[in-house]
Design a protein around this motif. Structure first.
Motif, PDB file in Angstrom:
ATOM      1  N   LEU A 107      45.114  15.407   8.472  1.00 60.69           N
ATOM      2  CA  LEU A 107      43.842  15.773   7.692  1.00 60.69           C
ATOM      3  C   LEU A 107      42.554  16.405   8.742  1.00 60.69           C
ATOM      4  CD1 LEU A 107      43.569  12.878   5.201  1.00 60.69           C
ATOM      5  CD2 LEU A 107      44.588  14.978   4.725  1.00 60.69           C
ATOM      6  N   ASN A 108      42.695  16.018  10.002  1.00 60.45           N
ATOM      7  CA  ASN A 108      41.491  16.223  10.667  1.00 60.45           C
ATOM      8  C   ASN A 108      41.934  16.075  12.076  1.00 60.45           C
ATOM      9  OD1 ASN A 108      40.772  13.466  11.097  1.00 60.45           O
ATOM     10  ND2 ASN A 108      40.225  13.613   9.069  1.00 60.45           N
ATOM     11  N   ASN A 109      40.564  16.667  12.967  1.00 65.14           N
ATOM     12  CA  ASN A 109      40.573  15.776  14.355  1.00 65.14           C
ATOM     13  C   ASN A 109      39.171  15.410  14.356  1.00 65.14           C
ATOM     14  OD1 ASN A 109      42.989  16.939  15.341  1.00 65.14           O
ATOM     15  ND2 ASN A 109      42.186  19.070  15.826  1.00 65.14           N
ATOM     16  N   MET A 110      38.847  14.372  14.703  1.00 66.14           N
ATOM     17  CA  MET A 110      37.599  13.575  14.680  1.00 66.14           C
ATOM     18  C   MET A 110      37.305  12.685  15.688  1.00 66.14           C
ATOM     19  SD  MET A 110      36.229  12.967  10.832  1.00 66.14           S
ATOM     20  CE  MET A 110      36.078  14.377   9.611  1.00 66.14           C
ATOM     21  N   PRO A 111      36.137  12.539  16.376  1.00 68.66           N
ATOM     22  CA  PRO A 111      35.761  11.557  17.529  1.00 68.66           C
ATOM     23  C   PRO A 111      35.453  10.383  16.786  1.00 68.66           C
ATOM     24  CG  PRO A 111      33.921  13.148  17.056  1.00 68.66           C
ATOM     25  CD  PRO A 111      35.100  13.553  16.306  1.00 68.66           C
ATOM     26  N   LEU A 112      36.079   9.253  17.523  1.00 68.33           N
ATOM     27  CA  LEU A 112      35.395   7.853  16.832  1.00 68.33           C
ATOM     28  C   LEU A 112      34.568   7.500  17.877  1.00 68.33           C
ATOM     29  CD1 LEU A 112      39.011   6.689  15.623  1.00 68.33           C
ATOM     30  CD2 LEU A 112      37.185   7.976  14.337  1.00 68.33           C
ATOM     31  N   PHE A 113      33.227   6.683  17.579  1.00 69.63           N
ATOM     32  CA  PHE A 113      32.365   6.059  18.312  1.00 69.63           C
ATOM     33  C   PHE A 113      32.547   4.631  18.317  1.00 69.63           C
ATOM     34  CE2 PHE A 113      29.430   9.950  17.543  1.00 69.63           C
ATOM     35  CZ  PHE A 113      30.194  10.930  18.256  1.00 69.63           C
ATOM     36  N   LEU A 114      32.231   4.163  19.447  1.00 70.39           N
ATOM     37  CA  LEU A 114      31.889   2.661  19.630  1.00 70.39           C
ATOM     38  C   LEU A 114      30.301   2.623  19.652  1.00 70.39           C
ATOM     39  CD1 LEU A 114      32.342  -0.268  19.768  1.00 70.39           C
ATOM     40  CD2 LEU A 114      32.750   0.047  22.309  1.00 70.39           C
ATOM     41  N   THR A 115      29.753   2.097  18.487  1.00 72.03           N
ATOM     42  CA  THR A 115      28.233   1.985  18.628  1.00 72.03           C
ATOM     43  C   THR A 115      28.071   0.336  18.719  1.00 72.03           C
ATOM     44  OG1 THR A 115      28.343   1.954  16.096  1.00 72.03           O
ATOM     45  CG2 THR A 115      27.914   3.986  17.239  1.00 72.03           C
ATOM     46  N   VAL A 142      43.676   2.875  13.710  1.00 76.65           N
ATOM     47  CA  VAL A 142      43.261   3.698  14.725  1.00 76.65           C
ATOM     48  C   VAL A 142      42.115   3.268  15.497  1.00 76.65           C
ATOM     49  CG1 VAL A 142      41.909   5.319  13.303  1.00 76.65           C
ATOM     50  CG2 VAL A 142      43.278   6.066  15.271  1.00 76.65           C
ATOM     51  N   GLN A 143      41.066   2.735  14.676  1.00 74.39           N
ATOM     52  CA  GLN A 143      40.011   2.370  15.692  1.00 74.39           C
ATOM     53  C   GLN A 143      40.370   1.055  16.505  1.00 74.39           C
ATOM     54  OE1 GLN A 143      40.038   2.725  12.343  1.00 74.39           O
ATOM     55  NE2 GLN A 143      38.185   4.354  11.866  1.00 74.39           N
ATOM     56  N   ALA A 144      41.250   0.305  16.104  1.00 73.02           N
ATOM     57  CA  ALA A 144      41.686  -0.746  16.890  1.00 73.02           C
ATOM     58  C   ALA A 144      42.511  -0.293  18.170  1.00 73.02           C
ATOM     59  CB  ALA A 144      42.590  -1.786  16.289  1.00 73.02           C
ATOM     60  N   ARG A 145      43.248   0.652  17.991  1.00 71.30           N
ATOM     61  CA  ARG A 145      44.203   1.288  19.082  1.00 71.30           C
ATOM     62  C   ARG A 145      43.202   1.817  20.055  1.00 71.30           C
ATOM     63  NH1 ARG A 145      48.241  -2.005  18.523  1.00 71.30           N
ATOM     64  NH2 ARG A 145      49.268  -1.625  16.844  1.00 71.30           N
ATOM     65  N   ILE A 146      42.119   2.631  19.526  1.00 69.68           N
ATOM     66  CA  ILE A 146      41.085   3.197  20.270  1.00 69.68           C
ATOM     67  C   ILE A 146      40.622   2.093  21.291  1.00 69.68           C
ATOM     68  CG2 ILE A 146      38.930   4.438  20.543  1.00 69.68           C
ATOM     69  CD1 ILE A 146      41.166   6.324  19.985  1.00 69.68           C
ATOM     70  N   LYS A 207      25.558   4.536  21.547  1.00 68.26           N
ATOM     71  CA  LYS A 207      27.001   4.920  21.506  1.00 68.26           C
ATOM     72  C   LYS A 207      27.437   4.315  22.878  1.00 68.26           C
ATOM     73  CE  LYS A 207      28.128   9.167  22.189  1.00 68.26           C
ATOM     74  NZ  LYS A 207      28.432  10.672  21.729  1.00 68.26           N
ATOM     75  N   VAL A 208      28.433   3.771  22.835  1.00 69.67           N
ATOM     76  CA  VAL A 208      29.103   3.229  24.212  1.00 69.67           C
ATOM     77  C   VAL A 208      30.216   4.225  24.665  1.00 69.67           C
ATOM     78  CG1 VAL A 208      30.446   1.375  25.141  1.00 69.67           C
ATOM     79  CG2 VAL A 208      28.834   0.633  23.057  1.00 69.67           C
ATOM     80  N   PHE A 209      30.973   4.619  23.697  1.00 71.35           N
ATOM     81  CA  PHE A 209      32.063   5.647  23.970  1.00 71.35           C
ATOM     82  C   PHE A 209      32.434   6.564  22.675  1.00 71.35           C
ATOM     83  CE2 PHE A 209      35.164   2.009  23.422  1.00 71.35           C
ATOM     84  CZ  PHE A 209      35.816   2.767  22.472  1.00 71.35           C
ATOM     85  N   SER A 210      32.765   7.898  23.126  1.00 66.20           N
ATOM     86  CA  SER A 210      33.606   8.589  22.116  1.00 66.20           C
ATOM     87  C   SER A 210      35.170   8.557  22.618  1.00 66.20           C
ATOM     88  CB  SER A 210      33.183   9.971  22.173  1.00 66.20           C
ATOM     89  OG  SER A 210      33.894  10.847  21.329  1.00 66.20           O
ATOM     90  N   SER A 211      35.918   8.625  21.483  1.00 64.79           N
ATOM     91  CA  SER A 211      37.333   8.575  21.574  1.00 64.79           C
ATOM     92  C   SER A 211      37.680   9.912  22.285  1.00 64.79           C
ATOM     93  CB  SER A 211      37.953   8.502  20.352  1.00 64.79           C
ATOM     94  OG  SER A 211      37.543   9.562  19.427  1.00 64.79           O
ATOM     95  N   TYR A 212      37.089  10.949  22.104  1.00 65.24           N
ATOM     96  CA  TYR A 212      37.449  12.311  22.926  1.00 65.24           C
ATOM     97  C   TYR A 212      37.348  12.214  24.422  1.00 65.24           C
ATOM     98  CZ  TYR A 212      37.226  15.203  18.512  1.00 65.24           C
ATOM     99  OH  TYR A 212      37.694  15.705  17.192  1.00 65.24           O
ATOM    100  N   ASP A 213      36.171  11.155  24.684  1.00 61.13           N
ATOM    101  CA  ASP A 213      36.135  11.075  26.251  1.00 61.13           C
ATOM    102  C   ASP A 213      37.353  10.234  26.821  1.00 61.13           C
ATOM    103  OD1 ASP A 213      33.555  12.183  26.263  1.00 61.13           O
ATOM    104  OD2 ASP A 213      32.856  10.292  25.668  1.00 61.13           O
ATOM    105  N   LEU A 214      37.851   9.228  26.119  1.00 61.91           N
ATOM    106  CA  LEU A 214      39.038   8.464  26.197  1.00 61.91           C
ATOM    107  C   LEU A 214      40.289   9.269  26.332  1.00 61.91           C
ATOM    108  CD1 LEU A 214      38.352   5.369  24.172  1.00 61.91           C
ATOM    109  CD2 LEU A 214      37.828   5.540  26.444  1.00 61.91           C
ATOM    110  N   LEU A 215      40.328  10.111  25.545  1.00 58.74           N
ATOM    111  CA  LEU A 215      41.837  10.800  25.219  1.00 58.74           C
ATOM    112  C   LEU A 215      41.822  12.256  25.964  1.00 58.74           C
ATOM    113  CD1 LEU A 215      42.832   9.811  21.794  1.00 58.74           C
ATOM    114  CD2 LEU A 215      43.637   8.933  23.842  1.00 58.74           C
ATOM    115  N   GLY A 216      40.504  12.824  26.356  1.00 58.81           N
ATOM    116  CA  GLY A 216      40.272  13.897  27.177  1.00 58.81           C
ATOM    117  C   GLY A 216      40.193  14.989  26.190  1.00 58.81           C
TER     118      GLY A 216
END
Length: 328
Positions: A107-115, A142-146, A207-216
Motif C-alpha cells: 500500500l505504501n512506503n512510510m517511515p515509522l518513528f519512535l517518539t 511491524v512496529q514491534a519488529r522495527i 523523536k528517538v529514531f525513524s525506521s528509514y534510518d534503521l533500514l537505510g
C-alpha cells in the motif's frame, strides 16, 4: 487531531465466507490505509467490478493490530486483511502449504518513528523499566519488529528482544491520546502517519529514531493480503479490487487534494486538512503497490525465530499479479 477511540469491529465479521461479487475488507488506523480510503470513497471496486460484469458488494471493518487482522482472516470473518510487513510474513509462514495466504499488493512506503515524552531518552538505550512503549501489536506487528531491529543494533547481536518487556498494545489513536495527555503510564510510542507527526507538534514529545534510518531508506509499511482460495474462487472480484487499488494509488499520486478529501470523509475525524496535505507532500510518504525491503524484514524475522520459512524472494510472499514489478 484525528478522532480517538477504540477499534470498531463491524457486524459483518460474523458472516460466513462470501460468494463471488462480495468482498469483506478490514483496515486499520492511519494514513497508510489511504489507498483503501480512496477506493472506498470513490467506489472504485464497484466501478471495476461492473467493467468485469460483476456487481460487487463491499463490506468494511476496522481492526487494530496485525494479530487481530490475521485471526479474523483465518476464521473467515474477512476476505482481505491489511497491516504491516511483520503480520503479513507471520501469516504467510503460518499458512504455507495450507491456506496459503499471500500479499495482493503493498500500500505504501512510510517511515515509522519512535517518539517519547521522556526528556532523558536520546536513544533506545536510555529507556528504563519505568517506561512503557505503546504499539498496536506486541511482538508481532511491524512496529514491534522495527523496535527489535533497533534494539539489536543498539544492544548487540541476539539482543533484539531487550525492550519487548516495555511494550504495551494500544491502537494508534489511543496511544497518541495517552502520549499527548502526558500520561506517566505511556512514555513512548511507535505508531504511523499521521499520528507520529501530530505527536511531534507537541514540544514535550521528541523523536528517538525513524525506521528509514534503521533500514537505510524507504521500506514498505502496509500491505493487503488474502487466502489463495479467495483469489481462486473469486477471480473477477479479486481483479476488480486490484484494479481499483492501482487506480486509487494513481489518484493519490496525481491529486493530493482529492486524496485528502477521501481520507477525511472516510475517517470522519477533525484532522486539519492543511496538515494532511503537508504530509502528502512529504517525499518520505510514498504510495505504491510495489513492495520494498520485504526480503530484509523476512531475513530478520527468520533469524530471530519469528518465522520458520524464509522466502527466497519477495515474490514467494505475493500472488503472481505483481511478479513483473521490481520489488525487493
Amino acid at each position: 487531531m484525528a478522532a480517538v477511540g477504540a477499534a470498531v469491529l463491524l457486524g459483518s465479521l460474523a458472516v460466513p465466507a462470501a460468494a463471488e461479487g462480495t468482498i469483506r475488507i478490514a483496515e486499520q488506523f492511519g494514513l497508510g490505509y489511504l489507498p483503501l480510503h480512496v477506493l472506498r470513497h470513490q467506489k472504485l471496486i464497484e466501478k471495476h467490478g461492473k467493467e468485469l460484469g460483476v456487481d460487487v458488494t463491499v463490506e468494511w471493518a476496522q481492526l487494530s493490530g496485525g494479530a487481530a487482522m490475521n485471526d479474523a482472516l483465518l476464521s473467515d470473518s474477512i476476505d482481505l486483511g491489511s497491516a504491516g510487513v511483520g503480520p503479513m510474513l507471520t501469516i504467510w509462514d503460518r499458512t504455507k502449504g495450507n491456506a496459503n495466504v499471500k500479499s495482493i499488493a503493498a500500500l505504501n512506503n512510510m517511515p515509522l518513528f519512535l517518539t517519547t515524552t521522556n526528556p532523558n531518552v536520546k536513544t533506545v538505550k536510555d529507556f528504563t523499566d519505568k517506561d512503557k512503549i505503546a504499539l498496536p501489536a506486541v511482538k508481532v506487528g511491524v512496529q514491534a519488529r522495527i523496535l527489535q531491529i533497533a534494539s539489536e543494533q543498539a544492544f548487540g547481536e541476539g539482543k533484539f528482544d531487550a525492550l519487548d518487556k516495555l511494550t504495551i498494545s494500544l491502537p494508534h489513536p489511543d496511544g497518541t491520546a495517552a502520549l499527548l495527555s502526558g500520561s506517566s503510564e505511556i512514555t513512548g510510542h511507535i505508531s504511523a502517519p499521521p499520528f507520529q507527526y501530530q505527536q511531534l507538534q507537541d514540544p514535550k514529545i521528541h523523536k528517538v529514531f525513524s525506521s528509514y534510518d534503521l533500514l537505510g531508506g524507504p521500506h514498505t509499511f502496509n500491505l493487503i493480503w488474502c487466502k489463495e482460495a479467495f483469489r481462486t474462487k473469486n477471480p473477477k472480484t479479486y481483479k476488480a479490487f486490484l484494479d481499483a487499488l492501482k487506480e486509487a494509488v494513481a489518484i493519490i499520486n496525481k491529486d493530493h487534494a482529492a486524496a485528502a478529501d477521501a481520507y477525511l470523509a472516510v475517517n470522519k475525524g477533525d484532522l486539519d486538512r492543511a496538515f494532511l496535505l503537508k504530509l502528502l507532500d512529504d517525499p518520505d510518504i510514498q504510495f505504491t503497490v510495489v513492495p520494498r525491503e520485504i526480503e530484509r524484514f523476512a531475513t530478520f524475522m527468520h533469524k530471530v525465530g519469528a518465522i520458520k520459512n524464509k522466502p527466497a524472494s519477495w515474490k514467494d510472499t505475493f500472488f503472481e499479479d505483481l511478479h513483473t514489478e521490481t520489488g525487493s
